[in-house]
Design a protein around this motif. Sequence first.
Motif, PDB file in Angstrom:
ATOM      1  N   LYS A  38       9.098  -6.052  -0.047  1.00 32.33           N
ATOM      2  CA  LYS A  38       9.851  -5.471  -1.366  1.00 32.33           C
ATOM      3  C   LYS A  38       9.683  -4.028  -1.177  1.00 32.33           C
ATOM      4  N   ALA A  39      10.743  -3.080  -1.531  1.00 28.32           N
ATOM      5  CA  ALA A  39      10.455  -1.860  -1.120  1.00 28.32           C
ATOM      6  C   ALA A  39      10.691  -1.269  -2.701  1.00 28.32           C
ATOM      7  N   ALA A  89       7.896  -1.009  12.383  1.00 30.15           N
ATOM      8  CA  ALA A  89       9.228  -0.980  12.134  1.00 30.15           C
ATOM      9  C   ALA A  89       9.879   0.287  11.380  1.00 30.15           C
ATOM     10  N   TYR A  90       9.267   0.580  10.358  1.00 29.36           N
ATOM     11  CA  TYR A  90       9.324   1.874   9.890  1.00 29.36           C
ATOM     12  C   TYR A  90       9.881   3.097  10.813  1.00 29.36           C
ATOM     13  N   ARG A  91       8.632   3.227  11.702  1.00 27.17           N
ATOM     14  CA  ARG A  91       8.775   4.477  12.372  1.00 27.17           C
ATOM     15  C   ARG A  91       9.743   4.426  13.535  1.00 27.17           C
ATOM     16  N   LYS A  92      10.387   3.308  13.759  1.00 25.70           N
ATOM     17  CA  LYS A  92      11.598   2.852  14.568  1.00 25.70           C
ATOM     18  C   LYS A  92      12.800   3.280  13.971  1.00 25.70           C
ATOM     19  N   HIS A  93      12.811   3.060  12.599  1.00 28.49           N
ATOM     20  CA  HIS A  93      14.096   2.958  11.899  1.00 28.49           C
ATOM     21  C   HIS A  93      13.991   4.246  10.811  1.00 28.49           C
ATOM     22  N   LYS A  94      13.397   4.840  10.524  1.00 29.84           N
ATOM     23  CA  LYS A  94      13.037   6.076   9.816  1.00 29.84           C
ATOM     24  C   LYS A  94      14.254   7.070   9.499  1.00 29.84           C
ATOM     25  N   SER A  95      15.098   6.986  10.736  1.00 31.39           N
ATOM     26  CA  SER A  95      16.312   8.000  10.669  1.00 31.39           C
ATOM     27  C   SER A  95      17.428   7.685   9.659  1.00 31.39           C
ATOM     28  N   ASN A 132      16.833  -3.384   7.211  1.00 29.45           N
ATOM     29  CA  ASN A 132      17.989  -3.628   6.053  1.00 29.45           C
ATOM     30  C   ASN A 132      17.630  -2.692   4.979  1.00 29.45           C
ATOM     31  N   LEU A 133      16.220  -2.661   4.614  1.00 20.88           N
ATOM     32  CA  LEU A 133      15.883  -2.064   3.432  1.00 20.88           C
ATOM     33  C   LEU A 133      15.911  -0.595   3.677  1.00 20.88           C
TER      34      LEU A 133
END
Length: 141
Positions: A38-39, A89-95, A132-133
């Motif tokens: 959950k975000a 996962a956040y580090r990879k997709h934070k863009s 996704n989030l």
Amino acid sequence: MEKHEEKLRKGERLCSRRLIDILFGAGGSHAMTAFPLKAVYRLVESNSVSSASEDDVDESKVQVLVSVPKKHFKRAVKRNRVKRQVREAYRKHKSFVMLRVNEYADKQLLIAFIWLSDELADSVTVEQRVSNLLQRIGERI
């Protein structure tokens, strides 16, 4: 995105008690779920945020908190594993969100990822859910 931008620095971690209270405080935050995560996120003024934190002068435009309740995993080893998976996962997709937040000059995005499941998930699943989030948050801000 360049390699040096893929790091998760101290300034990108949501540590300040005041900022956490702003995020979870009285209204204004939005939440979305991609099970088992959950975000909760909130776009705030940088002026109020900078006055709220005395310690960290070099703050990031996006700050992240990862929470894995003890209710779901009694052993700290499992909680730490899940937190490590979510941070990676956040580090990879934070863009996805960084590009959108950089469009606002005086705004900062606070995000909290909260684990909802009683079971461990593999890294690929966690990475898909975080991605996704982050895409959905990027579209809504």
